[in-house]
Design a protein around this motif. Structure first.
Motif, PDB file in Angstrom:
ATOM      1  N   ASN A  45       0.935  -1.106  -0.075  1.00  0.00           N
ATOM      2  CA  ASN A  45       0.061   0.127   0.131  1.00  0.00           C
ATOM      3  C   ASN A  45       0.857   1.105   0.047  1.00  0.00           C
ATOM      4  N   GLU A  46       0.297   2.440  -0.142  1.00  0.00           N
ATOM      5  CA  GLU A  46       1.106   3.450  -0.281  1.00  0.00           C
ATOM      6  C   GLU A  46       1.894   4.009   1.038  1.00  0.00           C
ATOM      7  N   ASP A  47       1.549   3.427   2.187  1.00  0.00           N
ATOM      8  CA  ASP A  47       2.261   3.853   3.399  1.00  0.00           C
ATOM      9  C   ASP A  47       3.837   3.172   3.454  1.00  0.00           C
ATOM     10  N   ASN A  48       3.888   2.268   2.326  1.00  0.00           N
ATOM     11  CA  ASN A  48       5.467   1.798   2.207  1.00  0.00           C
ATOM     12  C   ASN A  48       5.780   0.952   3.717  1.00  0.00           C
ATOM     13  N   ARG A  49       4.516   0.485   4.433  1.00  0.00           N
ATOM     14  CA  ARG A  49       4.952  -0.214   5.704  1.00  0.00           C
ATOM     15  C   ARG A  49       4.934  -1.762   5.561  1.00  0.00           C
ATOM     16  N   ALA A  50       4.513  -2.190   4.429  1.00  0.00           N
ATOM     17  CA  ALA A  50       4.217  -3.633   4.226  1.00  0.00           C
ATOM     18  C   ALA A  50       4.464  -4.040   2.843  1.00  0.00           C
ATOM     19  N   GLY A  51       5.151  -5.053   2.652  1.00  0.00           N
ATOM     20  CA  GLY A  51       5.528  -5.425   1.098  1.00  0.00           C
ATOM     21  C   GLY A  51       6.348  -6.510   1.023  1.00  0.00           C
ATOM     22  N   VAL A  52       7.051  -6.650  -0.409  1.00  0.00           N
ATOM     23  CA  VAL A  52       7.895  -7.721  -0.337  1.00  0.00           C
ATOM     24  C   VAL A  52       9.141  -7.098  -0.880  1.00  0.00           C
ATOM     25  N   LEU A  53      10.196  -7.538  -0.157  1.00  0.00           N
ATOM     26  CA  LEU A  53      11.638  -7.105  -0.459  1.00  0.00           C
ATOM     27  C   LEU A  53      12.406  -8.233  -0.989  1.00  0.00           C
ATOM     28  N   GLN A  54      12.938  -7.929  -2.248  1.00  0.00           N
ATOM     29  CA  GLN A  54      13.807  -9.090  -3.012  1.00  0.00           C
ATOM     30  C   GLN A  54      15.186  -8.438  -3.114  1.00  0.00           C
ATOM     31  N   VAL A  55      16.012  -9.547  -2.616  1.00  0.00           N
ATOM     32  CA  VAL A  55      17.443  -9.266  -2.716  1.00  0.00           C
ATOM     33  C   VAL A  55      18.162  -9.691  -3.880  1.00  0.00           C
ATOM     34  N   ILE A  56      18.662  -8.805  -4.950  1.00  0.00           N
ATOM     35  CA  ILE A  56      18.913  -9.424  -6.108  1.00  0.00           C
ATOM     36  C   ILE A  56      20.553  -9.482  -6.407  1.00  0.00           C
ATOM     37  N   ASN A  57      20.741 -10.393  -6.949  1.00  0.00           N
ATOM     38  CA  ASN A  57      22.341 -10.846  -7.103  1.00  0.00           C
ATOM     39  C   ASN A  57      22.767 -10.148  -8.187  1.00  0.00           C
ATOM     40  N   ILE A  58      22.797  -8.519  -8.114  1.00  0.00           N
ATOM     41  CA  ILE A  58      23.125  -7.580  -9.257  1.00  0.00           C
ATOM     42  C   ILE A  58      24.396  -7.762 -10.011  1.00  0.00           C
ATOM     43  N   GLU A  59      25.428  -8.237  -8.966  1.00  0.00           N
ATOM     44  CA  GLU A  59      26.805  -8.313  -9.489  1.00  0.00           C
ATOM     45  C   GLU A  59      26.741  -9.399 -10.716  1.00  0.00           C
ATOM     46  N   LEU A  60      25.963 -10.429 -10.500  1.00  0.00           N
ATOM     47  CA  LEU A  60      25.978 -11.298 -11.826  1.00  0.00           C
ATOM     48  C   LEU A  60      25.274 -10.971 -12.865  1.00  0.00           C
ATOM     49  N   MET A  61      24.108 -10.251 -12.456  1.00  0.00           N
ATOM     50  CA  MET A  61      23.272  -9.397 -13.655  1.00  0.00           C
ATOM     51  C   MET A  61      24.049  -8.335 -14.444  1.00  0.00           C
ATOM     52  N   THR A  62      25.107  -7.667 -13.831  1.00  0.00           N
ATOM     53  CA  THR A  62      25.870  -6.984 -14.421  1.00  0.00           C
ATOM     54  C   THR A  62      27.046  -7.285 -15.290  1.00  0.00           C
ATOM     55  N   SER A  63      27.501  -8.665 -14.765  1.00  0.00           N
ATOM     56  CA  SER A  63      28.780  -9.008 -15.460  1.00  0.00           C
ATOM     57  C   SER A  63      28.250  -9.718 -16.644  1.00  0.00           C
ATOM     58  N   TYR A  64      26.819  -9.983 -16.610  1.00  0.00           N
ATOM     59  CA  TYR A  64      26.129 -10.548 -17.851  1.00  0.00           C
ATOM     60  C   TYR A  64      25.712  -9.500 -18.850  1.00  0.00           C
ATOM     61  N   LEU A  65      25.073  -8.348 -18.344  1.00  0.00           N
ATOM     62  CA  LEU A  65      24.416  -7.487 -19.066  1.00  0.00           C
ATOM     63  C   LEU A  65      25.289  -6.305 -19.455  1.00  0.00           C
ATOM     64  N   LEU A  66      26.067  -5.891 -18.760  1.00  0.00           N
ATOM     65  CA  LEU A  66      27.114  -4.688 -19.010  1.00  0.00           C
ATOM     66  C   LEU A  66      28.665  -4.933 -19.497  1.00  0.00           C
ATOM     67  N   GLU A  67      28.754  -5.910 -20.021  1.00  0.00           N
ATOM     68  CA  GLU A  67      30.110  -6.053 -20.735  1.00  0.00           C
ATOM     69  C   GLU A  67      30.583  -5.278 -21.667  1.00  0.00           C
ATOM     70  N   PRO A  68      31.600  -4.370 -21.570  1.00  0.00           N
ATOM     71  CA  PRO A  68      31.706  -3.301 -22.317  1.00  0.00           C
ATOM     72  C   PRO A  68      32.327  -4.018 -23.723  1.00  0.00           C
ATOM     73  N   THR A  69      31.642  -3.161 -24.736  1.00  0.00           N
ATOM     74  CA  THR A  69      32.134  -3.355 -26.285  1.00  0.00           C
ATOM     75  C   THR A  69      33.034  -2.380 -26.631  1.00  0.00           C
ATOM     76  N   LEU A  70      34.566  -2.707 -27.089  1.00  0.00           N
ATOM     77  CA  LEU A  70      35.416  -2.014 -27.300  1.00  0.00           C
ATOM     78  C   LEU A  70      35.338  -1.890 -28.978  1.00  0.00           C
ATOM     79  N   PRO A  71      35.760  -0.485 -29.279  1.00  0.00           N
ATOM     80  CA  PRO A  71      36.551   0.399 -28.700  1.00  0.00           C
ATOM     81  C   PRO A  71      35.568   1.564 -28.175  1.00  0.00           C
ATOM     82  N   TRP A  72      34.300   1.576 -28.804  1.00  0.00           N
ATOM     83  CA  TRP A  72      33.382   2.604 -28.161  1.00  0.00           C
ATOM     84  C   TRP A  72      32.993   2.739 -26.812  1.00  0.00           C
ATOM     85  N   VAL A  73      32.713   1.429 -26.154  1.00  0.00           N
ATOM     86  CA  VAL A  73      32.532   1.386 -24.737  1.00  0.00           C
ATOM     87  C   VAL A  73      33.642   1.087 -24.091  1.00  0.00           C
TER      88      VAL A  73
END
Length: 520
Positions: free
Chosen positions: A156-184
């Motif tokens: 609800n809008e008072d933000n005092r109840a809900g679901v909190l998910q803890v995401i392994n963001i390091e895994l996601m960034t290593s998979y989705l943010l690998e730079p593409t040389l030379p422009w990135v």
């Protein structure tokens, strides 16, 4: 000849200059176009990388939203009853480390540790801000020190109840943010004021190096953005220029060669002559013919002058021979005849006054000169005597003798101009039956200085007198020359000693001022 070569050389140099300028412009424009094209391509690649990364992250977060919405029904339920259901969701959601249920501002259930009792607002105060659904943080429980992303789904809008998910963001960034040389070179995930860079496990602000540019793209569905650091697209594009140089150079040389060929006519003297006729750049001048016996002005020779606005004054000995070679001499002669006819009312109206017009041998072919005289000269009912001066630069074909005979029949006198300097032949005196021979100024200038040419002059004078042919001496510049020619029986004198060539319109004034010397 030297003057002709010099003028023609000027035209060639101008053509070469124009071709070189066009080639240089094509080279510069081609390289510039390829540079801009490559720069835009690199920029597009960078933006495409960021947009693709956002699309992939959004697709990864989308099932997490669905799972959180489903888990909202469990909020408030005893942890022991739903913990295994949470564990089952973890098995499906491979990127989620744990799921926490929050009720009445208390984290009361964890998929990893079971029942708990932690104050939600104390541990995650940023998530209590309205619409703050994500937060980058450091894992303090399971894999301590590793970066995580908290995805908060309030009930609800008072933000005092809900679901909190803890995401392994390091895994996601290593998979989705690998730079593409030379422009990135570097790719960063931003959530609020926190950043997580690819290859860096620390959550900390990311700043570009001095030679790096920044590109930022934001998600429209979730509160995060992607920042890219990389070299300047201009610098990368500039590095590709050398590889484009051979093709650009070949194209520029080709265009320069095409321009060189295209200007062969327009930048040639022959084209300039054609254009000059149309643009009326030519002017008719005249030079008086002085009777050697009584000093009177017996006639004028029509001379053509050309003031080219692009080149200035071009000498007749340059453009006349070229006009003859390019079959342009006939239009020039017609122009002279037309201008002479236009000024006839201002000239002496008597048959003893001679008007001499230079006509090239090529103009005699197929009766062209006769047709032009019938169309331009005779309709004006001229009183002065017309003299056609035939230049010796070309030999006359046998067939043209009929034209010469016709001219004699209609009362036109024939003179051979510059006798003794061109294709001189004694047979001309028999086949053409000229009325006048004009002694070239080369022989006149030799009087008193060159014994050989002076002897030739005496021979020409003697020959003409024996054949009863009139004589006109050109190039008389001194009294000594005039006296020498007069003593030997030359009929008419012409040169700077008497008058320089003048515009045809100025002749009546000249004649009026010299009545005492040359009575009309």
């Amino acid at each position: 000849m030297q003057m002709s070569q010099e003028v023609l050389g000027q035209f060639r140099r101008k053509r070469l200059l124009i071709a070189a300028v066009v080639a240089a412009l094509v080279l510069i424009l081609t390289l510039t176009f390829r540079f801009v094209e490559e720069k835009n391509r690199i920029e597009q690649q960078s933006h495409s990388f960021a947009n693709n990364a956002i699309q992939r992250f959004d697709r990864m977060f989308s099932p997490l939203d669905v799972a959180a919405d489903n888990a909202l029904a469990w909020v408030g339920t005893d942890c022991g009853l739903i913990r295994f259901k949470l564990i089952e969701k973890l098995a499906v959601l491979q990127t989620v480390r744990s799921i926490l249920l929050v009720d009445n501002d208390r984290i009361y259930c964890s998929s990893i540790f079971g029942p708990s009792d932690l104050a939600f607002s104390n541990n995650y105060p940023e998530l209590l801000v309205k619409n703050q659904r994500m937060q980058l943080a450091v894992d303090e429980h399971l894999l301590k020190g590793s970066p995580i992303l908290l995805l908060w789904t309030p009930r609800n809008e008072d933000n005092r109840a809900g679901v909190l998910q803890v995401i392994n963001i390091e895994l996601m960034t290593s998979y989705l943010l690998e730079p593409t040389l030379p422009w990135v070179e570097r790719a960063i995930l931003n959530v609020g004021s926190q950043s997580l860079e690819y290859g860096n496990p620390l959550i900390e602000p990311a700043t570009p190096a001095e030679d790096q540019v920044t590109i930022v793209e934001s998600s429209l569905r979730y509160p995060y953005s992607i920042t890219l650091f990389g070299p300047s697209p201009s610098r990368l594009a500039l590095m590709t220029v050398p590889s484009q140089l051979p093709l650009a150079l070949l194209l520029s040389l080709l265009m320069g060669y095409i321009v060189w060929l295209a200007t062969a006519n327009r930048m040639s003297l022959s084209w300039q002559i054609s254009y000059g006729i149309t643009a009326r750049e030519f002017m008719v001048y005249c030079q008086p013919l002085i009777n050697a016996h009584n000093g009177q002005c017996d006639g004028i020779e029509m001379l053509l002058r050309w003031h080219n606005p692009r080149q200035g004054w071009i000498p007749p000995d340059v453009f006349i021979p070229l006009a003859e070679r390019q079959n342009l001499i006939a239009p020039l002669t017609r122009f002279v005849i037309s201008e002479t006819v236009r000024h006839l009312p201002d000239l002496p109206m008597r048959s003893s006054f001679h008007i001499a017009i230079n006509v090239a041998a090529s103009h005699f072919r197929e009766r062209a000169i006769i047709d032009d005289l019938q169309r331009l000269w005779w309709p004006a009912n001229p009183q002065p005597q017309l003299v056609v001066e035939l230049t010796e630069r070309d030999s006359l074909p046998v067939v043209d003798q009929r034209v010469v005979s016709h001219l004699h029949k209609v009362g036109v006198k024939l003179a051979i101009d510059d006798f003794g300097t061109g294709h001189s032949s004694l047979s001309y005196l028999k086949t053409l039956s000229p009325d006048v021979l004009k002694i070239d100024k080369v022989f006149t200038a030799a009087i008193g200085t060159d014994a050989i040419n002076a002897t030739v002059t005496d021979m020409v004078i003697s020959l003409a007198q024996q054949l009863n042919i009139g004589l006109v001496a050109e190039g008389v510049e001194t009294a000594e020359q005039a006296e020498y020619l007069r003593e030997r029986g030359v009929d008419a004198l012409q040169g700077y000693y008497y008058a320089r060539p003048m515009p045809l319109g100025d002749f009546p004034a000249w004649l009026a001022n010299h009545k005492a010397f040359c009575p009309a």
